[in-house]
Motif scaffolding. Structure first.
Motif, PDB file in Angstrom:
ATOM      1  N   GLU A 176     -61.820 -42.254 -68.128  1.00 50.15           N
ATOM      2  CA  GLU A 176     -62.514 -41.760 -66.924  1.00 50.15           C
ATOM      3  C   GLU A 176     -61.609 -40.886 -66.076  1.00 50.15           C
ATOM      4  N   LEU A 177     -60.332 -41.282 -65.927  1.00 45.86           N
ATOM      5  CA  LEU A 177     -59.411 -40.555 -65.071  1.00 45.86           C
ATOM      6  C   LEU A 177     -58.580 -39.531 -65.833  1.00 45.86           C
ATOM      7  N   GLU A 178     -58.808 -39.444 -67.164  1.00 41.26           N
ATOM      8  CA  GLU A 178     -58.124 -38.479 -68.027  1.00 41.26           C
ATOM      9  C   GLU A 178     -56.608 -38.639 -67.954  1.00 41.26           C
ATOM     10  N   LEU A 179     -56.145 -39.857 -68.217  1.00 43.71           N
ATOM     11  CA  LEU A 179     -54.720 -40.171 -68.189  1.00 43.71           C
ATOM     12  C   LEU A 179     -54.150 -40.137 -69.601  1.00 43.71           C
ATOM     13  N   THR A 180     -52.957 -39.591 -69.776  1.00 44.40           N
ATOM     14  CA  THR A 180     -52.299 -39.554 -71.079  1.00 44.40           C
ATOM     15  C   THR A 180     -51.615 -40.892 -71.360  1.00 44.40           C
ATOM     16  N   SER A 181     -51.124 -41.060 -72.581  1.00 37.70           N
ATOM     17  CA  SER A 181     -50.421 -42.298 -72.933  1.00 37.70           C
ATOM     18  C   SER A 181     -49.127 -42.441 -72.136  1.00 37.70           C
ATOM     19  N   VAL A 182     -48.463 -41.325 -71.854  1.00 39.93           N
ATOM     20  CA  VAL A 182     -47.238 -41.372 -71.051  1.00 39.93           C
ATOM     21  C   VAL A 182     -47.572 -41.793 -69.620  1.00 39.93           C
ATOM     22  N   GLU A 183     -48.658 -41.262 -69.070  1.00 41.27           N
ATOM     23  CA  GLU A 183     -49.081 -41.654 -67.717  1.00 41.27           C
ATOM     24  C   GLU A 183     -49.493 -43.121 -67.672  1.00 41.27           C
ATOM     25  N   MET A 184     -50.153 -43.588 -68.721  1.00 43.93           N
ATOM     26  CA  MET A 184     -50.502 -45.011 -68.777  1.00 43.93           C
ATOM     27  C   MET A 184     -49.238 -45.861 -68.873  1.00 43.93           C
ATOM     28  N   GLY A 185     -48.230 -45.362 -69.607  1.00 39.57           N
ATOM     29  CA  GLY A 185     -46.951 -46.064 -69.663  1.00 39.57           C
ATOM     30  C   GLY A 185     -46.319 -46.194 -68.284  1.00 39.57           C
ATOM     31  N   LEU A 186     -46.440 -45.141 -67.479  1.00 37.57           N
ATOM     32  CA  LEU A 186     -45.930 -45.188 -66.102  1.00 37.57           C
ATOM     33  C   LEU A 186     -46.679 -46.233 -65.277  1.00 37.57           C
ATOM     34  N   ILE A 187     -47.997 -46.274 -65.412  1.00 36.32           N
ATOM     35  CA  ILE A 187     -48.801 -47.253 -64.674  1.00 36.32           C
ATOM     36  C   ILE A 187     -48.446 -48.668 -65.117  1.00 36.32           C
ATOM     37  N   PHE A 188     -48.318 -48.872 -66.428  1.00 33.10           N
ATOM     38  CA  PHE A 188     -47.964 -50.195 -66.937  1.00 33.10           C
ATOM     39  C   PHE A 188     -46.599 -50.653 -66.406  1.00 33.10           C
ATOM     40  N   SER A 189     -45.650 -49.733 -66.365  1.00 32.48           N
ATOM     41  CA  SER A 189     -44.289 -50.127 -65.992  1.00 32.48           C
ATOM     42  C   SER A 189     -44.083 -50.188 -64.483  1.00 32.48           C
ATOM     43  N   ALA A 190     -44.970 -49.566 -63.699  1.00 33.77           N
ATOM     44  CA  ALA A 190     -44.784 -49.502 -62.247  1.00 33.77           C
ATOM     45  C   ALA A 190     -44.700 -50.887 -61.628  1.00 33.77           C
ATOM     46  N   PHE A 191     -45.478 -51.827 -62.157  1.00 35.99           N
ATOM     47  CA  PHE A 191     -45.406 -53.213 -61.674  1.00 35.99           C
ATOM     48  C   PHE A 191     -43.969 -53.724 -61.717  1.00 35.99           C
ATOM     49  N   ALA A 192     -43.293 -53.434 -62.809  1.00 41.25           N
ATOM     50  CA  ALA A 192     -41.955 -53.996 -63.017  1.00 41.25           C
ATOM     51  C   ALA A 192     -40.880 -53.290 -62.221  1.00 41.25           C
ATOM     52  N   TRP A 193     -41.140 -52.078 -61.732  1.00 43.45           N
ATOM     53  CA  TRP A 193     -40.129 -51.406 -60.921  1.00 43.45           C
ATOM     54  C   TRP A 193     -39.780 -52.265 -59.708  1.00 43.45           C
ATOM     55  N   THR A 194     -40.798 -52.670 -58.988  1.00 46.27           N
ATOM     56  CA  THR A 194     -40.564 -53.496 -57.800  1.00 46.27           C
ATOM     57  C   THR A 194     -40.354 -54.961 -58.164  1.00 46.27           C
ATOM     58  N   TYR A 195     -41.046 -55.428 -59.203  1.00 46.78           N
ATOM     59  CA  TYR A 195     -40.928 -56.837 -59.595  1.00 46.78           C
ATOM     60  C   TYR A 195     -39.489 -57.173 -59.969  1.00 46.78           C
ATOM     61  N   SER A 196     -38.857 -56.301 -60.748  1.00 46.02           N
ATOM     62  CA  SER A 196     -37.488 -56.581 -61.184  1.00 46.02           C
ATOM     63  C   SER A 196     -36.486 -56.386 -60.046  1.00 46.02           C
ATOM     64  N   ILE A 197     -36.659 -55.310 -59.276  1.00 46.85           N
ATOM     65  CA  ILE A 197     -35.728 -55.048 -58.178  1.00 46.85           C
ATOM     66  C   ILE A 197     -35.758 -56.170 -57.146  1.00 46.85           C
ATOM     67  N   MET A 198     -36.923 -56.743 -56.927  1.00 47.01           N
ATOM     68  CA  MET A 198     -37.075 -57.747 -55.882  1.00 47.01           C
ATOM     69  C   MET A 198     -36.811 -59.172 -56.363  1.00 47.01           C
ATOM     70  N   GLN A 199     -36.415 -59.348 -57.619  1.00 43.78           N
ATOM     71  CA  GLN A 199     -36.158 -60.696 -58.112  1.00 43.78           C
ATOM     72  C   GLN A 199     -35.023 -61.383 -57.355  1.00 43.78           C
ATOM     73  N   ILE A 200     -33.924 -60.675 -57.157  1.00 41.89           N
ATOM     74  CA  ILE A 200     -32.780 -61.292 -56.476  1.00 41.89           C
ATOM     75  C   ILE A 200     -33.100 -61.551 -55.005  1.00 41.89           C
ATOM     76  N   PRO A 201     -33.612 -60.552 -54.251  1.00 39.13           N
ATOM     77  CA  PRO A 201     -34.047 -60.873 -52.889  1.00 39.13           C
ATOM     78  C   PRO A 201     -35.128 -61.954 -52.870  1.00 39.13           C
ATOM     79  N   GLY A 202     -36.021 -61.914 -53.870  1.00 42.28           N
ATOM     80  CA  GLY A 202     -37.066 -62.933 -53.935  1.00 42.28           C
ATOM     81  C   GLY A 202     -36.495 -64.322 -54.132  1.00 42.28           C
ATOM     82  N   GLY A 203     -35.459 -64.428 -54.993  1.00 48.52           N
ATOM     83  CA  GLY A 203     -34.798 -65.720 -55.184  1.00 48.52           C
ATOM     84  C   GLY A 203     -34.145 -66.208 -53.903  1.00 48.52           C
ATOM     85  N   MET A 204     -33.560 -65.282 -53.140  1.00 48.85           N
ATOM     86  CA  MET A 204     -32.957 -65.651 -51.864  1.00 48.85           C
ATOM     87  C   MET A 204     -34.019 -66.133 -50.876  1.00 48.85           C
TER      88      MET A 204
END
Length: 430
Positions: free
Chosen positions: A42-70
């Protein structure tokens, strides 16, 4: 006798709360994979763009693990958990209202940001409520939520999307999380000081100690300087390689590479999750049973994880078969192995200094979260022409690297001595 029954009832209630929270947590991580095919068209997204969307969750999830643990070491769980649940659920709901690549990436980053403290919090709850010889079983139960929940949710999510579209799927998922946050706040309580008999007493950190631990950045340096801890960090990263494939690209692999329809994809996709559920429960309860029978942690704790990582590499077998049945067999065997190895959270409480369980849990999940950043993007590039064979080879190789990390880095399973920090000298003693 009556007192012990009441204690056990309280533990089971807490475990049920964590279990359902994990189901909702992974539903909100994974609904994007169910929606991916329809959304990308529907939004005409490529596989690379979908890869970006899939990984975007982990950008903040991984960076915030240590502050989150604190944060987990500072804020009471009863208040922290409902807050993050509502926050990530609102971000999930908003995904159903936006259309641009930038907005979708932003929503996924927001979900990762607010889910970051959840697993360090889960681990701390188990550390507080369960004795050491019970923790692998408890961890197995709540970790199984990510598998059994998705096994049954995959067909349900596919049906919701079929009825209401991919936007309706996100809106429904977000509303469920908001309601559950209110339930959590109503029923969760912090453990009382005499909740578990002294002989079994797990760690309960006093508030003043928690503040000191969270504020002392020397502990962060210590957490990244220990070979044993790097062994479990690397193992978590490699384990995450298999997991993140199933949470992101797996339905697309079935629908576009294997040619299955949306509803058929939903039902076939549920089978590996059921296999992983069996793996994690088998691993957790057998591991606890072996500990109670006097077997060493090297055998009772490490062997299920090492065997699981070995079996995870079986995903490569899907490259050499054509029938849907055999593809499902190899993928299910791989995810069963991933389930076997998923009790690796127990090593955080077994190895980390007792005052650093939250922080080490954050470091552990930070490194593991990097797999969710790197793997979806890498698969997006490897599968640009629609061929997933190279991607499956990469996932199998990661599993074997994880196996080697437990062999050569973790070594003997024993707690690291509590460090003594000299704040004025900026050093570590002891």
């Amino acid at each position: 006798m009556e007192r012990r029954i009441m204690k056990n009832t309280g533990k089971f209630k807490i475990l049920a709360l964590i279990f359902i929270s994990v189901v909702i947590n992974y539903m909100d991580r994974t609904n994007i994979s169910v929606a991916a095919s329809a959304m990308s068209q529907e939004l005409e997204l490529t596989s690379v763009e979908m890869g970006l969307i899939f990984s975007a969750f982990a950008w903040t999830y991984s960076i915030m693990q240590i502050p989150g643990g604190m944060v987990v070491d500072i804020i009471k769980i009863r208040f922290l958990y409902p807050f993050i649940l509502i926050a990530w659920s609102v971000a999930t709901l908003i995904q159903g209202l936006v259309s641009s690549l930038t907005a979708l990436i932003g929503c996924r980053m927001a979900i990762g940001l607010f889910e970051a403290p959840s697993y360090p919090a889960n681990n701390k709850i188990v550390t507080q409520w369960f004795a050491a010889q019970e923790r692998a079983g408890a961890i197995a139960v709540y970790t199984s939520g990510q598998f059994i929940g998705l096994a049954f949710l995959m067909p349900v999510l596919a049906l919701i999307q079929n009825a209401f579209g991919w936007r309706g799927l996100f809106i429904a998922s977000g509303l469920i999380g908001i309601v559950w946050a209110l339930v959590w706040y109503r029923f969760y309580r912090e453990p009382e000081s005499d909740h578990i008999d002294d002989v079994d007493q797990p760690l309960v950190i006093e508030p003043e100690t928690k503040v000191n631990n969270a504020a002392n950045w020397q502990k962060l340096k210590f957490a990244f300087s220990q070979k044993k801890l790097w062994g479990i960090y690397l193992g978590q990263f490699c384990l995450g390689g298999t997991m993140i494939f199933f949470l992101t690209w797996f339905p697309t692999y079935l629908a576009e590479y294997r040619g299955l329809g949306d509803l058929q994809t939903g039902f076939v996709a549920s089978v590996p999750f059921l296999a992983a559920f069996c793996g994690v429960l088998l691993s957790g309860f057998v591991s606890d049973y072996l500990v109670k029978k006097g077997y060493s942690n090297e055998f009772a704790r490490k062997m299920p994880i090492m065997l699981g990582l070995l079996l995870s590499s079986a995903i490569i077998g899907a490259n050499y078969v054509q029938s849907t049945l055999w593809v499902t067999v190899f993928l299910s065997l791989s995810f069963f192995g991933n389930g076997l190895a998923s009790i690796n959270w127990v090593f955080v409480s077994l190895i980390a200094p007792k005052s650093m369980v939250g922080l080490v849990g954050g470091c552990f999940n930070f490194i593991g979260g990097l797999a969710a950043v790197i793997v979806p993007l890498t698969i997006g590039y490897l599968a640009q022409d629609g061929d997933f064979q190279s991607a499956l080879v990469m996932i199998a190789a990661l599993a074997l690297v994880g196996l080697l990390s437990y062999v050569f880095l973790v070594g003997k399973v024993e707690p690291i001595d509590e460090p003594i920090f000299d704040v004025t000298a900026n050093g570590v003693q002891g």
